[in-house]
Design a protein around this motif. Sequence first.
Motif, PDB file in Angstrom:
ATOM      1  N   ASN A   7      -6.849   1.388   4.216  1.00  0.00           N
ATOM      2  CA  ASN A   7      -6.505   0.410   3.188  1.00  0.00           C
ATOM      3  C   ASN A   7      -5.884  -0.841   3.810  1.00  0.00           C
ATOM      4  OD1 ASN A   7      -7.407   1.583   0.780  1.00  0.00           O
ATOM      5  ND2 ASN A   7      -5.641   2.928   0.662  1.00  0.00           N
ATOM      6  N   GLU A  51      -4.333   5.005  -5.888  1.00  0.00           N
ATOM      7  CA  GLU A  51      -5.682   4.603  -5.478  1.00  0.00           C
ATOM      8  C   GLU A  51      -6.498   5.828  -5.058  1.00  0.00           C
ATOM      9  OE1 GLU A  51      -8.405   1.303  -4.907  1.00  0.00           O
ATOM     10  OE2 GLU A  51      -6.530   1.609  -5.992  1.00  0.00           O
ATOM     11  N   TYR A  56      -4.560   5.505   4.070  1.00  0.00           N
ATOM     12  CA  TYR A  56      -3.559   4.427   4.111  1.00  0.00           C
ATOM     13  C   TYR A  56      -3.901   3.397   5.197  1.00  0.00           C
ATOM     14  CZ  TYR A  56       0.956   2.070   4.695  1.00  0.00           C
ATOM     15  OH  TYR A  56       1.949   1.127   4.799  1.00  0.00           O
ATOM     16  N   ARG A 102       0.989   1.643  -3.681  1.00  0.00           N
ATOM     17  CA  ARG A 102      -0.295   1.742  -4.393  1.00  0.00           C
ATOM     18  C   ARG A 102      -1.187   2.888  -3.919  1.00  0.00           C
ATOM     19  NH1 ARG A 102      -5.024  -2.912  -4.986  1.00  0.00           N
ATOM     20  NH2 ARG A 102      -6.491  -1.558  -6.052  1.00  0.00           N
ATOM     21  N   ASN A 103      -1.057   3.308  -2.674  1.00  0.00           N
ATOM     22  CA  ASN A 103      -2.005   4.261  -2.092  1.00  0.00           C
ATOM     23  C   ASN A 103      -2.186   5.551  -2.901  1.00  0.00           C
ATOM     24  OD1 ASN A 103      -3.374   4.175   0.870  1.00  0.00           O
ATOM     25  ND2 ASN A 103      -3.126   6.290   0.176  1.00  0.00           N
ATOM     26  N   TRP A 119       0.814  -1.216   0.000  1.00  0.00           N
ATOM     27  CA  TRP A 119       0.000   0.000   0.000  1.00  0.00           C
ATOM     28  C   TRP A 119       0.845   1.262   0.000  1.00  0.00           C
ATOM     29  CZ3 TRP A 119      -4.571   0.394  -1.772  1.00  0.00           C
ATOM     30  CH2 TRP A 119      -5.442  -0.696  -1.718  1.00  0.00           C
TER      31      TRP A 119
END
Length: 230
Positions: A102, A55, A99, A51-52, A48
């Motif tokens: 997630n 996203e 975050y 990716r965060n 994450w």
Amino acid sequence: PLLSNIPAGAIFFAVKDATKSSLKESGFGLPKWALTSLAVGAALPPYWLLRNPSEVIKTRLQVGAEGYTEGTSTLEAFQMALGSKNSTMDGVAELYQGYTENLLYGFPADIIKFVAYDYLTGGKGKKGVPPLEGAMKGALSTALAQLVTTPLDVLRNRIMAEVNASDGDRSKDKDLSYIDRLAKIAKEEGVDGLFAGSSPRVAKAMLSGAIQFATYEETKQKMAQFFMNR
């Protein structure tokens, strides 16, 4: 999102498999589900971390969050997020909004997915699973995980979609705890609100799960052959 998902996915599987192998060799005698759970827990934070940001941008563009109007490019959306606060550090924090949520969503979702996959494949592990079998059972495992964790996904998407605004209700929501926000959705919107979008999520999960696990098993077998032939 694709530019971050590919390296993020590679890091996730590398950390997960390495952690699982280390735990197996440690002699702790942990059951398979515990090995999988701990390995997933170790792999999620770096996943994450990569990716965060994408996203957050994807979610804000999809819901048309304040300032993210139709026609806004991905690059413009990133610039908008980075420039939305008073300093560079504040802008980076904006990209990492949600975050924690997630991680709270990803942990149960991935544990359910991988534990279910191990169960459906009979725990073949290093023996390998044929890619076609991996695709079918990966699709079922991923669909189950996504269906069960839909409420967590609804909440994390709402948090990532939030931008700096003086809206009173939104400010009040930001002061609520994670559990309180889930409870508020349940109280005000009921089961329909908690499971909003579950049907397309499950359909998407079946496709992505089939591709993910077929690719994973094929790559694992090719890598094993490569090292055996050296």
